[in-house]
Design an enzyme around this catalytic site. Structure first.
Site, short mmCIF file in Angstrom:
data_model
loop_
_atom_site.label_atom_id
_atom_site.label_comp_id
_atom_site.label_asym_id
_atom_site.label_seq_id
_atom_site.Cartn_x
_atom_site.Cartn_y
_atom_site.Cartn_z
N PRO A 2 -32.64 -22.67 14.31
CA PRO A 2 -33.13 -21.60 13.44
C PRO A 2 -34.61 -21.81 13.09
O PRO A 2 -34.97 -22.82 12.49
CB PRO A 2 -32.25 -21.69 12.20
N GLU A 3 -35.44 -20.86 13.48
CA GLU A 3 -36.85 -20.85 13.10
C GLU A 3 -37.03 -19.65 12.16
O GLU A 3 -36.06 -19.09 11.69
CB GLU A 3 -37.74 -20.77 14.34
N ARG A 112 -24.22 -31.15 13.90
CA ARG A 112 -24.91 -32.44 13.93
C ARG A 112 -25.22 -33.00 12.55
O ARG A 112 -25.82 -34.08 12.44
CB ARG A 112 -26.19 -32.33 14.75
#
Length: 271
Positions: A2-3, A112
């Site tokens: 996600p940017e 993660r």
DNA sequence: CTGAGATCCTGGGGGC
DNA sequence: TGCCCCCAGGATCTCA
């Protein structure tokens, strides 16, 4: 990953679905998730708060509470913020859950577990190290040129540095540099004025177009409703090594490593 | 100040 | 085909 466009899409979705809701309880299911304050205190601080707004700063999602405090969420690579309805099934790998008074739930899921949640006080300068928002008036070509002056590192590293411009990650750095026809390993301070102006425009344009398409889903990204974005179909270089460049139709896209990151570009178009 | 390296973690891709 | 190993990747911290 996600940017800026992905976080913007998530935040807009949350605005529709959770603003106005009251948090009945917060649950940290995975103890090693980086949540601040830790443990019981985090849950206690959130319980009873009402969400009054959601916004984005760089790649961070900010959930504002009626207490004046804010929940600042960093999704890193695989983090998700997904809302599920009352009575709906649980969400996979949901490590932190906010349960609302009406039964809906906001899940912070992360394969993660690199993501982070932090409860900040009203007025706390948690974002003091973040740079300019590229989609605001403050990000002018002149401001950008000024920021580049004297920088010896690569322009790719510069774009990824959140202390300069907030919100650009590996995908949009590669895409903007392709659009502006600039080699990713060019020293940032050595860009010509014209090249810097092209890059400025490319950054703004690619981020805006990506928001319009609700972000890029190349691996894990989904929005607050659990839906994939659409900009992965519009990527020109990211992940496309071996394919013909869509601009020159002569050279093949290569993958190299710049600033310790995979970097995709066209050797013919980008100088 | 600035840049480089280590760290965290796991799915999936590459290699055999 | 199947299995195992390795490593990408964002932010943060440490070190040169």
């Amino acid at each position: 990953m996600p940017e800026l466009p992905e976080v913007e899409t998530i935040v807009r979705g949350l605005r529709r679905s959770v603003v106005g809701k009251t948090i009945a309880a917060a649950e940290v299911r995975l103890a090693r998730m980086a949540v601040a304050p830790s443990g019981v205190e985090f849950a206690r601080a959130l319980a009873g708060s009402r969400i009054v707004a959601t916004r984005r700063r760089g790649k961070y999602a900010v959930v504002e509470l009626d207490s004046g405090r804010s929940l600042v969420v960093s999704l890193r690579m695989t983090g998700r913020l997904v809302v599920t309805p009352r009575g709906g099934p649980d969400y996979p790998r949901s490590h932190v859950v906010l349960r609302f008074a009406d039964g809906a739930r906001l899940h912070f899921a992360d394969v993660r577990t690199f993501g982070r949640m932090r409860l900040v006080e009203a007025g706390e300068a948690w974002d003091r190290d973040l740079g300019v928002e590229p989609l605001t008036r403050g990000f002018t070509p002149e401001a950008f040129i000024g920021m580049l002056a004297g920088r010896t590192g690569s322009i790719k590293a510069f774009l990824l540095d959140q202390r300069r411009i907030a919100g650009i990650g590996n995908i949009y750095a590669s895409e903007a540099l392709w659009e502006a026809r600039i080699r990713p390993d060019r020293p940032a301070g050595k860009l010509t004025r014209a090249a810097a102006c092209r890059l400025h425009d490319a950054i703004v344009n690619v981020l805006r177009r990506a928001i319009t398409k609700r972000g890029t889903s190349v691996d894990d990204y989904v929005d607050a409703e659990g839906l994939k974005g659409g900009f992965q179909n519009d990527l020109r270089v990211y992940g496309r090594h071996g394919e013909l460049c869509s601009r020159c139709r002569t050279s093949r896209i290569v993958r190299t490593v710049v600033a310790q990151r995979g970097t995709w570009w066209c050797r013919r178009c980008q100088r």
